[in-house]
Design an enzyme around this catalytic site. Structure first.
Site, PDB file in Angstrom:
ATOM      1  N   GLY A 243     -40.215  -2.163 -30.196  1.00  0.00           N
ATOM      2  CA  GLY A 243     -40.525  -3.362 -30.963  1.00  0.00           C
ATOM      3  C   GLY A 243     -40.387  -4.671 -30.220  1.00  0.00           C
ATOM      4  CD  GLU A 282     -38.356   5.778 -30.603  1.00  0.00           C
ATOM      5  OE1 GLU A 282     -39.147   5.135 -31.336  1.00  0.00           O
ATOM      6  OE2 GLU A 282     -37.788   6.804 -30.972  1.00  0.00           O
ATOM      7  N   GLY A 284     -42.725   0.226 -26.088  1.00  0.00           N
ATOM      8  CA  GLY A 284     -44.101   0.480 -25.657  1.00  0.00           C
ATOM      9  C   GLY A 284     -44.630  -0.788 -25.012  1.00  0.00           C
ATOM     10  NE  ARG A 285     -46.210  -5.627 -28.847  1.00  0.00           N
ATOM     11  CZ  ARG A 285     -47.289  -5.492 -29.631  1.00  0.00           C
ATOM     12  NH1 ARG A 285     -48.451  -5.945 -29.234  1.00  0.00           N
ATOM     13  NH2 ARG A 285     -47.193  -4.934 -30.814  1.00  0.00           N
ATOM     14  CB  CYS A 358     -74.090  -5.470 -35.385  1.00  0.00           C
ATOM     15  SG  CYS A 358     -75.286  -5.506 -34.059  1.00  0.00           S
TER      16      CYS A 358
HETATM   17  N1  LLP Z   1     -41.299   3.740 -31.790  1.00  0.00           N
HETATM   18  C1  LLP Z   1     -41.980   3.933 -32.937  1.00  0.00           C
HETATM   19  C2  LLP Z   1     -41.483   4.928 -33.893  1.00  0.00           C
HETATM   20  C3  LLP Z   1     -43.128   3.178 -33.209  1.00  0.00           C
HETATM   21  O1  LLP Z   1     -43.794   3.362 -34.350  1.00  0.00           O
HETATM   22  C4  LLP Z   1     -43.578   2.218 -32.262  1.00  0.00           C
HETATM   23  C5  LLP Z   1     -44.776   1.416 -32.523  1.00  0.00           C
HETATM   24  C6  LLP Z   1     -42.848   2.081 -31.053  1.00  0.00           C
HETATM   25  C7  LLP Z   1     -41.714   2.850 -30.870  1.00  0.00           C
HETATM   26  C8  LLP Z   1     -43.254   1.132 -29.984  1.00  0.00           C
HETATM   27  O2  LLP Z   1     -43.273  -0.193 -30.420  1.00  0.00           O
HETATM   28  P1  LLP Z   1     -43.467  -1.397 -29.367  1.00  0.00           P
HETATM   29  O3  LLP Z   1     -42.261  -1.398 -28.462  1.00  0.00           O
HETATM   30  O4  LLP Z   1     -44.721  -1.141 -28.612  1.00  0.00           O
HETATM   31  O5  LLP Z   1     -43.554  -2.596 -30.204  1.00  0.00           O
HETATM   32  N2  LLP Z   1     -51.073  -1.590 -32.720  1.00  0.00           N
HETATM   33  C9  LLP Z   1     -50.094  -2.654 -32.897  1.00  0.00           C
HETATM   34  C10 LLP Z   1     -48.693  -2.149 -32.647  1.00  0.00           C
HETATM   35  C11 LLP Z   1     -48.311  -0.972 -33.496  1.00  0.00           C
HETATM   36  C12 LLP Z   1     -46.957  -0.409 -33.158  1.00  0.00           C
HETATM   37  C13 LLP Z   1     -46.710   0.856 -33.882  1.00  0.00           C
HETATM   38  N3  LLP Z   1     -45.467   1.493 -33.585  1.00  0.00           N
HETATM   39  C14 LLP Z   1     -50.457  -3.828 -32.011  1.00  0.00           C
HETATM   40  O6  LLP Z   1     -51.473  -3.774 -31.332  1.00  0.00           O
HETATM   41  O7  LLP Z   1     -49.745  -4.842 -32.011  1.00  0.00           O
END
Ligand code: LLP
Length: 434
Positions: A243, A282, A284-285, A358
Site C-alpha cells: 500500500g 507485500e 507492489g507499487r 474510440c
Molecule cells: N497485498 C494485497 C493483498 C493487495 O491487494 C495489494 C494491492 C498489494 C498487496 C499491493 O499494494 P501496493 O503496494 O501496490 O499498493 N490498480 C490500482 C492498485 C490496486 C491495488 C490492489 N491491491 C492502481 O493502479 O492504483
C-alpha cells in the site's frame, strides 16, 4: 551513475541510456523498465527495515503490480518473495524464480484448484479471508495429509488509499474478516484439522502517502495479537500488506520509508509472551512504479470544434487507455514529457493528451502545458512500472505492446509486441458458420 529515469543535458535517460535512441530502435508505444531502479527500490525498503531492527522479515513483492518475469526474477535475485492472488500469479512467481517458501497466497476468491496448486508448490502461507475459505483449505489439506499454514486477513475498518476504488480496509469493502469476528475465526481454525493459524494479515489500501492509516491499522493488529496470544494461539507471523504510495508531481512528499519501518518496529517490538514476530510486507507499487515509463509518440494534434465555449487542443498519441488505464479508472495523474526537453523560450499551450481509442474516456493527461509538438515526437509517461502493463486490454484490437528492460548501458526486449496473428490465436469460427 544514476539509476532510473532522469534528465541530463535536456535528454531523458534510463540508467545510462539516452531514451531518444531507444525510441528510435523500438517501435512505440513500449514500456521501458530500469532493472537498477527496481533493485535500488528493493534495497532501500529492505535496508530501512533492517535499520529499524526488524531482523525476521520477508518482503513479498506483490506480483499484481507488474508480473513481467524479468521483473519478478530481478526481485527474486534481490531476495524478494511474492504475494500472489491467483493460480496464474503462482505460475509467474515460480517461473520468475521466487522460491515457494517465500510465497504467500492472498485473495478473497481462491478456488479449490488454486488452493491445490498452492499445496503442490509448498508455498509458505495462505492469507485467508472467510470462514468458508478456511473450511475449504482445511478439507483440501486433510485430503493430502497436510497441515496448511494460515494468516487471517483482518478488515480493520480503516480509511486509506488514494481513491475509493483502491481502498480495501473499510468495513464495506469485500476484503478480510471483520475485526470483531477475528477472535472467533482463530478459534474456528484451532478446532479444525488440516489448518494452523500462524499469523495475522492486513492490507488496507494502495497509494497511501501518509503514515496515519498504517499507524491505526498496526495498532489494531497489535491489540489482536495480544488478545490471541493470551487466548493461547501461537501467532508467530504478521503480514502487514503493501500500500505504500509513490507520489506524482502534484502530490505531497513521498511516504517516509524510514518512518514506516520505525513505526512497525515500535508497534511490534516486544510482543509478550512469545516476543517479536516475523514480519512480512507485500509492497507492489513502491518497488516498481517509478522504475518504468511508457514511451509513446505524437500521432497528430487537433483542436476541438470551434463553436464550443472553450476550444481544446488535443494531442493524440500512440499509447492509450489500453496500455495505461489509471487516468481513466482512478483519475490518476501521470507526468508526461518529451524525451528531449524543449528550448526554454518555446511557446506552451494546454493539451489534453489522449489515445486513439474510440472512447472519450481514453485520456492519458488533461490540461498539460507543453509546446506544440510535431508528429512523431517521442514522449515519456512516467510511473508506468506498476499497474500499467498488467491492466492492459486489447480494446479496439490493440495487440499487447513490447516491454523493454534496461540495465545500466544495455537493453533487451523482455516481451515482444504481439503480432495480429498472436492477438487472434486460438479463436475459431464455429463449424456451423462454415
Ligand atoms: N497485498 C494485497 C493483498 C493487495 O491487494 C495489494 C494491492 C498489494 C498487496 C499491493 O499494494 P501496493 O503496494 O501496490 O499498493 N490498480 C490500482 C492498485 C490496486 C491495488 C490492489 N491491491 C492502481 O493502479 O492504483
Amino acid at each position: 551513475m544514476a539509476s532510473g529515469f532522469y534528465y541530463q543535458g535536456g535528454i531523458l535517460r534510463g540508467d545510462e541510456i539516452a531514451l531518444p535512441e531507444l525510441a528510435a530502435l523500438y517501435p512505440t508505444p513500449f514500456y521501458c523498465y530500469s532493472r537498477q531502479k527496481i533493485i535500488a527500490n528493493y534495497q532501500r525498503f529492505d535496508k530501512a527495515l533492517a535499520a529499524a531492527g526488524i531482523e525476521q522479515r520477508q518482503i513479498c513483492y506483490s506480483i499484481k503490480a507488474n508480473g513481467a518475469l524479468a521483473i519478478i526474477n530481478t526481485l527474486a535475485q534481490a531476495g524478494a518473495g511474492a504475494d500472489i492472488v491467483s493460480g496464474g500469479e503462482l505460475v509467474r512467481a515460480l517461473r520468475g524464480g521466487i522460491s515457494a517458501d517465500k510465497i504467500v497466497f492472498s485473495g478473497v476468491g481462491k478456488t479449490a484448484e488454486e488452493i491445490r496448486a498452492g499445496f503442490a508448490a509448498t508455498i509458505a502461507r495462505f492469507n485467508v479471508e472467510s470462514l468458508d475459505e478456511i473450511d475449504m483449505i482445511a478439507a483440501l489439506a486433510r485430503d493430502r495429509g497436510k497441515v496448511a499454514k494460515l494468516a487471517v486477513r483482518i478488515n480493520p475498518d480503516i480509511e486509506a488509499g488514494g481513491h475509493t476504488k483502491i481502498s480495501t480496509g473499510k468495513a464495506e469493502d469485500k476484503f478480510g474478516i471483520a475485526y470483531e469476528n477475528a477472535v472467533a475465526a482463530y478459534a474456528h481454525i484451532a478446532a479444525l484439522d488440516g489448518v494452523e493459524a500462524q499469523g495475522i494479515d492486513i492490507h488496507i489500501g494502495s497509494q497511501i502517502l501518509d503514515l496515519t492509516p498504517f499507524r491505526h491499522a498496526f495498532a489494531r493488529v497489535r491489540d489482536l495479537l495480544t488478545t490471541l496470544r493470551s487466548a493461547g494461539h501461537n501467532i508467530t507471523h504478521l503480514d502487514l500488506g503493501g500500500g505504500l504510495g509513490v507520489p506524482d508531481e502534484t502530490d505531497s512528499p513521498p511516504l517516509d520509508i524510514t518512518a514506516y519501518a520505525n513505526l512497525i518496529a515500535e508497534t511490534f517490538k516486544d510482543c509478550a509472551p512469545q516476543g517479536q514476530c516475523h514480519i512480512t510486507l507485500e509492497p507492489g507499487r513502491a518497488l516498481v512504479a517509478d522504475a518504468g515509463v511508457l514511451i509513446t509518440r505524437v500521432i497528430r494534434t487537433k483542436k476541438s470544434a470551434p463553436n464550443q465555449k472553450s476550444t481544446k487542443n488535443f494531442m493524440i498519441v500512440d499509447a492509450s487507455m489500453a496500455e495505461l488505464i489509471r487516468p481513466t479508472l482512478y483519475d490518476a495523474y501521470h507526468h508526461i514529457a518529451p524525451l528531449t526537453e524543449p528550448e526554454k523560450e518555446t511557446p506552451i499551450y494546454q493539451w489534453d493528451i489522449v489515445g486513439a481509442i474510440c472512447e472519450s474516456g481514453d485520456i492519458l493527461g488533461l490540461g498539460r502545458t507543453l509546446p506544440a509538438m510535431p508528429a512523431d515526437t517521442p514522449l515519456a509517461i512516467f510511473h508506468c512500472g506498476a499497474y500499467a502493463s498488467v491492466l492492459a486490454s486489447h480494446y479496439n484490437a490493440r495487440p499487447h505492446i513490447a516491454e523493454v528492460m534496461i540495465d545500466k548501458d544495455t537493453h533487451q526486449i523482455i516481451r515482444p509486441r504481439q503480432t495480429y496473428d498472436e492477438l487472434l490465436a486460438g479463436e475459431t469460427i464455429p463449424d456451423w458458420n462454415q
